[in-house]
Design an enzyme around this catalytic site. Structure first.
Site, short mmCIF file in Angstrom:
data_model
loop_
_atom_site.label_atom_id
_atom_site.label_comp_id
_atom_site.label_asym_id
_atom_site.label_seq_id
_atom_site.Cartn_x
_atom_site.Cartn_y
_atom_site.Cartn_z
N GLU A 113 1.02 -1.24 -0.12
CA GLU A 113 -0.07 -0.01 -0.06
C GLU A 113 0.83 1.37 -0.12
O GLU A 113 1.90 1.63 1.01
CB GLU A 113 -1.06 0.05 1.35
CG GLU A 113 -1.97 1.01 1.11
CD GLU A 113 -2.76 1.25 2.19
OE1 GLU A 113 -2.83 0.55 3.22
OE2 GLU A 113 -3.68 2.36 2.40
N GLU A 135 5.02 5.03 3.56
CA GLU A 135 4.51 6.13 4.06
C GLU A 135 5.30 7.28 4.39
O GLU A 135 6.36 7.24 5.05
CB GLU A 135 3.58 5.92 5.39
CG GLU A 135 3.12 6.90 6.23
CD GLU A 135 2.21 7.91 5.19
OE1 GLU A 135 1.13 7.26 4.55
OE2 GLU A 135 2.35 9.07 5.17
N ASP A 166 9.39 7.46 0.78
CA ASP A 166 8.65 8.44 -0.14
C ASP A 166 8.54 7.24 -1.26
O ASP A 166 9.74 6.61 -1.90
CB ASP A 166 9.40 9.45 -0.95
CG ASP A 166 8.84 10.11 -1.82
OD1 ASP A 166 8.09 9.43 -2.59
OD2 ASP A 166 9.02 11.25 -2.25
N ASP A 206 -2.67 12.05 -3.20
CA ASP A 206 -2.78 13.34 -3.81
C ASP A 206 -3.64 14.44 -3.68
O ASP A 206 -4.23 14.75 -4.37
CB ASP A 206 -2.67 13.02 -5.61
CG ASP A 206 -1.67 12.11 -5.71
OD1 ASP A 206 -0.63 12.24 -5.17
OD2 ASP A 206 -1.91 11.61 -6.90
N LYS A 244 -2.81 22.70 -6.16
CA LYS A 244 -2.20 23.85 -6.74
C LYS A 244 -1.11 23.35 -7.79
O LYS A 244 -0.31 22.34 -7.53
CB LYS A 244 -1.41 24.65 -5.80
CG LYS A 244 -2.65 25.36 -4.78
CD LYS A 244 -1.95 26.22 -3.85
CE LYS A 244 -2.93 27.03 -3.20
NZ LYS A 244 -2.72 27.38 -1.74
N ASP A 272 -12.04 10.02 -4.19
CA ASP A 272 -13.36 10.55 -4.32
C ASP A 272 -13.49 11.75 -5.15
O ASP A 272 -14.59 12.82 -5.05
CB ASP A 272 -13.73 10.93 -2.80
CG ASP A 272 -12.95 11.80 -2.27
OD1 ASP A 272 -12.00 12.46 -2.64
OD2 ASP A 272 -13.40 12.00 -0.90
C1 SAM Z 1 -5.01 11.77 1.86
S1 SAM Z 1 -3.86 10.54 2.68
C2 SAM Z 1 -4.83 9.00 2.31
C3 SAM Z 1 -4.47 8.03 3.44
C4 SAM Z 1 -4.98 6.61 3.07
N1 SAM Z 1 -4.67 5.99 1.96
C5 SAM Z 1 -6.55 6.47 3.17
O1 SAM Z 1 -7.14 6.27 2.23
O2 SAM Z 1 -7.00 6.51 4.33
C6 SAM Z 1 -2.63 10.44 1.40
C7 SAM Z 1 -1.53 9.45 2.17
O3 SAM Z 1 -0.47 9.22 1.07
C8 SAM Z 1 0.99 9.40 1.72
N2 SAM Z 1 1.90 10.00 0.98
C9 SAM Z 1 1.81 11.07 0.04
N3 SAM Z 1 2.80 11.02 -1.02
C10 SAM Z 1 3.50 9.92 -0.70
C11 SAM Z 1 4.64 9.57 -1.10
N4 SAM Z 1 5.38 9.83 -2.19
N5 SAM Z 1 5.26 8.09 -0.74
C12 SAM Z 1 4.39 7.46 0.24
N6 SAM Z 1 3.48 7.84 0.92
C13 SAM Z 1 2.78 9.23 0.51
C14 SAM Z 1 0.41 10.65 2.89
O4 SAM Z 1 1.39 11.00 3.82
C15 SAM Z 1 -0.61 10.36 3.32
O5 SAM Z 1 -0.79 9.40 4.56
#
Ligand code: SAM
Length: 179
Positions: free
Chosen positions: A10, A35, A63, A85, A89, A121
């Site tokens: 994930e 994460e 990342d 995402d 912007k 969504d």
């Molecule tokens: C909007 S949240 C959604 C969290 C979860 N997937 C959910 O659906 O409840 C997006 C998640 O992706 C993580 N994230 C964003 N860019 C990332 C990257 N380049 N690598 C790993 N995680 C990332 C963020 O820190 C955050 O936890």
């Protein structure tokens, strides 16, 4: 990790709800998470261990864009990207996880027949993801009718997915397979 069990990844598990639900639903399965937020990577990784899932799951503070190239080719059965995402912007475009650089890496790490599941969504985002993935060699819609799915078939939901359902928001789901 059991070498004979499939491994799923994930990207961006956040608070980790999907990992826990999926591991509970499918006993012979290993799961990884990448994460980017250190706090949540650490909390969820520790909680997985405390909940008895530590032998078949880990979350790494990474990342995904820089971690994926270090993942062995053809090693993952499925990759999930739930509600990624949340940036709108133009100047934040470089943060986008689903991008034309990441997609070929996803193809490389999936086993033949492995799957990519993306849900959001935000309809515009879903349309952008669909166009980008359709243009990526090596990924095809999982069903003849196309990549869109009405339901999540994976017996587990992410925290954002639970919230979207509670709030009555439409969820756009895409499922692709490595050709
Ligand atoms: C909007 S949240 C959604 C969290 C979860 N997937 C959910 O659906 O409840 C997006 C998640 O992706 C993580 N994230 C964003 N860019 C990332 C990257 N380049 N690598 C790993 N995680 C990332 C963020 O820190 C955050 O936890």
């Amino acid at each position: 990790m059991r070498p004979d069990w499939p491994i799923e990844l994930e990207i961006g598990p956040g608070r980790g709800g999907f990992l826990f639900e999926r591991l509970a639903a499918v006993p012979q399965l290993c799961m990884l998470g990448f994460e980017i937020r250190r706090k949540w990577a650490t909390i969820v990784d520790n909680k997985l261990k405390a909940s008895g899932f530590g032998q078949r799951s880990r979350v790494f503070y990474e990342d995904a864009r820089s971690a994926l190239p270090r993942v062995p080719a053809a090693s993952l059965a499925r990759v999930y990207i739930h509600f990624p995402d949340p940036w709108w912007k133009k100047r934040h475009e470089k943060r986008l996880v689903v991008n034309p650089t990441l997609l070929p890496e996803l193809v490389r790490v999936l086993v033949p027949g492995g799957e990519l599941f993306v849900q959001t969504d935000v309809e515009d985002r879903a349309a952008e993801y669909e166009a980008a993935i359709d243009a990526c060699p090596g990924l095809v819609a999982a069903a003849p009718a196309g990549p869109r799915l009405a339901e999540n078939p994976f017996l587990a939901r992410s925290p954002r997915e639970h919230r979207a359902i509670k709030d009555g928001l439409p969820i756009h789901r895409l499922l692709y397979r490595k050709a």
